[in-house]
Every structure is written in structure tokens, then in C-alpha cells.
Write a protein that holds these residues in place. Structure first.
Motif, PDB file in Angstrom:
ATOM      1  N   GLU A  76      46.232  33.497  45.270  1.00  0.00           N
ATOM      2  CA  GLU A  76      45.841  34.906  44.590  1.00  0.00           C
ATOM      3  C   GLU A  76      46.144  35.145  43.199  1.00  0.00           C
ATOM      4  N   PRO A  77      47.148  34.760  42.417  1.00  0.00           N
ATOM      5  CA  PRO A  77      47.228  34.843  40.991  1.00  0.00           C
ATOM      6  C   PRO A  77      46.453  34.249  40.189  1.00  0.00           C
ATOM      7  N   TRP A  78      45.709  32.943  40.643  1.00  0.00           N
ATOM      8  CA  TRP A  78      44.750  32.538  39.914  1.00  0.00           C
ATOM      9  C   TRP A  78      43.470  33.130  40.138  1.00  0.00           C
TER      10      TRP A  78
ATOM     11  N   VAL B  98      38.909  24.255  38.918  1.00  0.00           N
ATOM     12  CA  VAL B  98      39.139  24.243  37.572  1.00  0.00           C
ATOM     13  C   VAL B  98      39.001  25.466  36.909  1.00  0.00           C
ATOM     14  N   GLU B  99      38.042  26.406  37.238  1.00  0.00           N
ATOM     15  CA  GLU B  99      37.987  27.743  36.832  1.00  0.00           C
ATOM     16  C   GLU B  99      39.329  28.342  37.141  1.00  0.00           C
TER      17      GLU B  99
ATOM     18  N   GLU C  15      38.895  36.354  38.412  1.00  0.00           N
ATOM     19  CA  GLU C  15      38.007  37.468  38.098  1.00  0.00           C
ATOM     20  C   GLU C  15      38.030  38.476  36.894  1.00  0.00           C
ATOM     21  N   ALA C  16      39.253  38.678  36.597  1.00  0.00           N
ATOM     22  CA  ALA C  16      39.218  39.275  35.316  1.00  0.00           C
ATOM     23  C   ALA C  16      38.747  38.897  34.116  1.00  0.00           C
TER      24      ALA C  16
END
Length: 311
Positions: free
Chosen positions: A188-190, A154-155, A195-196
């Protein structure tokens, strides 16, 4: 053309994926509204004019749906009036006085399709409380997705709207349809977006100053993280309340005021909201929360009103 208009969060995205899978749609276009705005913009209306069939999912815009001129299936779980438009089939348990915690469940029940997406919509909308529901636990167990994995997924899905990336929200439906849910934990894109967002939240929380047991945090970020910063300060760090100001969110100012349950007995949040609305801001909230979006020049005036209640 089959056109799907859905909410930008996990529940909206999983609802769209469930509908596509249930109807076996080979060709469809999916769209979300400008993030944070409950309306059909010009881009959506233009697409509706070309559509043969419209689906509106988890997007509480009955006023807009009343105006559509194509056959429409409107599936939602929010409180709303009955639609009078004869072209619209409205599926919503709330019309019968029923509470359903997520739209994904309404879609699953309507079409008889149940999988991890059905459960993820619930986790997205009500968080940890979703795991109190036996049906949610069973669906996740069947897919081999533990509680931590569901929360993380979900995150990751929500990272698209939190970073205000409308295109990525729309693309997320195709990503869900094309991957096993467990694979998406490493998408990876998510992962990069999440992380940002975490770094931005931590930086904002670390900037907070304490006053009479309240946290006051000022920061600037293009991300829609203001509510998450306030929750962390109150729910995790134990402040009586938090005043969080994003001084430059997409060119506007944001102010968010969250208080603990104990403080809600003392502070009349409805009164605070009305006073801030009187400044000409877009403000709203509930018993323990106030959110305000306004011109950057009005943030200080709004903050002065809130500070009166911190004494």
C-alpha cells in the motif's frame, strides 16, 4: 557494524537486498545519499567512521571510495577508474571493458545468488529492453512474475526516490527482504506513492502547449518527474521534442529538454548544454537530452536559449 551505501533506484535497492541475502547479514545499516547527489554527505561519513565493514553498491562515486578508511567492497557496473585505496575491493566488469546492464547482475554473479531481484535491477535500469535477455525472462518466470508485473514493481520501488523520500528508499531494502515479490504489487505505501506520481505526470502533460511541433509544459511539483513527463510527450504522444519546466522542485527550478532522434540531426544538444551551463547552472545531458537544475530566477534565461532551437 555492516554499512551498505547504495543507489536510490530499483537496481541499487535490489543490489543491497541481494548482498544481505548472500552474506546472511543479520545486522546491517543501509543508507542512500541525498537523492540526486552523487556524494557521501555528513550522515554517511559519520556512519562510515563507526562501520567495521562498508559495502558500496551501484553508486558511482570512486572519488569518495578512495577516501574511506575501513575495509570496503565496491560493486558497480558504471564506467569508472580503478580504485587505488588498498582497503577497497573493487568489483566492476567495466574495468575489463565489459558492459553489464545492471548492478544487480554483478552482485548475483559475484555471490552466486540469482532470483527475481537480479532481474528487477535490469528492468529498472534498461526498461523493456530487459525482456530481450533470456536470463531475465527465466528468472522472472521462475518467480511467477510476468512482464507487466515486473514493470509495475519497478514503478512501485522507484516511487520512493521520485517522491524524494530518502527514508523510504532505505526502508525499501527491508521491505524486499520481508515480502514475496508478488505480494509487493499490492504494498500500500508504494501503491499510494505511484498513484500520486501518475496523477502529477498526467497533470503536467495536460498542461503542455504546442509550438512548431514541440511541446512546452510548465508545472510545479515536489516530485522528480520532469524526465518522465518529457518522455511521455516525445515517445508516446509523438512531439518533435519537449521542453518541460518544473518551476518549484524542492525550492529550485528544473528544465528538461528532450528531442526525437530526427531532431537530434538538426539540433546540437552539446551546444545547448554549454550555453545553459554558462548561465551558472548545473546542466548536463547527451545527444537527445538536456537536464538543468538551477535557481528559480535563472529558469527564464535558460528557457530563452532552448526556445531559439525550436524554430
Amino acid at each position: 557494524m555492516n554499512l551498505i551505501v547504495h543507489h536510490w533506484d530499483t537496481d541499487g535497492i535490489t543490489s543491497a537486498a541481494l548482498l544481505v541475502r548472500a552474506l546472511k547479514l543479520d545486522e546491517f545499516t543501509n543508507m542512500t545519499a541525498p537523492i540526486g547527489e552523487f556524494r557521501f554527505d555528513g550522515r554517511i561519513w559519520e556512519a562510515i567512521e563507526k562501520a567495521e565493514r562498508l559495502y558500496v553498491l551501484d553508486f558511482n562515486v570512486p572519488g569518495e571510495v578512495e577516501k574511506v578508511k575501513v575495509p570496503t567492497l565496491f560493486i558497480d557496473h558504471h564506467t569508472q577508474p580503478r580504485i587505488g585505496n588498498p582497503l577497497v575491493e573493487q568489483i566492476n566488469p567495466s574495468l575489463n571493458g565489459e558492459y553489464w546492464p545492471a548492478n544487480s547482475l554483478v552482485v548475483s554473479e559475484h555471490f552466486g545468488i540469482w532470483n527475481a531481484w537480479s532481474a528487477l535491477g535490469v528492468v529498472g535500469d534498461i526498461g523493456e529492453k530487459a525482456f530481450e535477455l533470456e536470463g531475465v525472462r527465466k528468472l522472472l518466470d521462475r518467480e511467477g512474475l510476468p512482464r507487466e508485473g515486473a514493470l509495475r514493481l519497478v514503478e512501485l520501488i522507484d516511487s520512493n526516490y521520485i517522491t524524494m523520500d530518502r527514508g523510504a528508499v532505505e526502508e525499501a531494502v527491508y521491505v524486499l527482504l520481508g515480502h514475496d515479490v508478488r505480494e509487493l504489487l499490492e504494498y500500500e505505501p508504494w501503491v499510494r506513492k505511484a498513484e500520486a506520481i501518475r496523477e502529477a505526470i498526467e497533470e503536467a502533460v495536460s498542461s503542455a502547449e504546442e509550438r512548431n511541433g514541440f511541446a512546452i509544459a510548465h508545472f510545479e511539483s515536489p516530485f522528480n518527474i520532469i524526465s518522465k513527463v518529457a518522455r511521455k510527450l516525445v515517445w508516446e504522444l509523438g512531439y518533435r521534442g519537449a521542453v518541460v519546466i518544473n518551476g518549484n522542485f524542492q525550492g529550485k527550478g528544473q528544465l528538461y529538454f528532450r528531442i526525437s532522434g530526427e531532431e537530434a540531426e538538426r539540433i546540437n544538444m552539446g551546444e545547448v548544454i554549454e550555453r545553459i551551463k554558462a548561465l551558472g547552472t548545473n546542466a548536463g545531458g547527451k545527444r537527445e537530452v538536456l537536464g538543468c537544475v538551477c535557481g528559480r530566477d535563472k529558469i527564464e534565461d535558460a528557457l530563452k536559449i532552448v526556445e531559439e532551437y525550436l524554430r
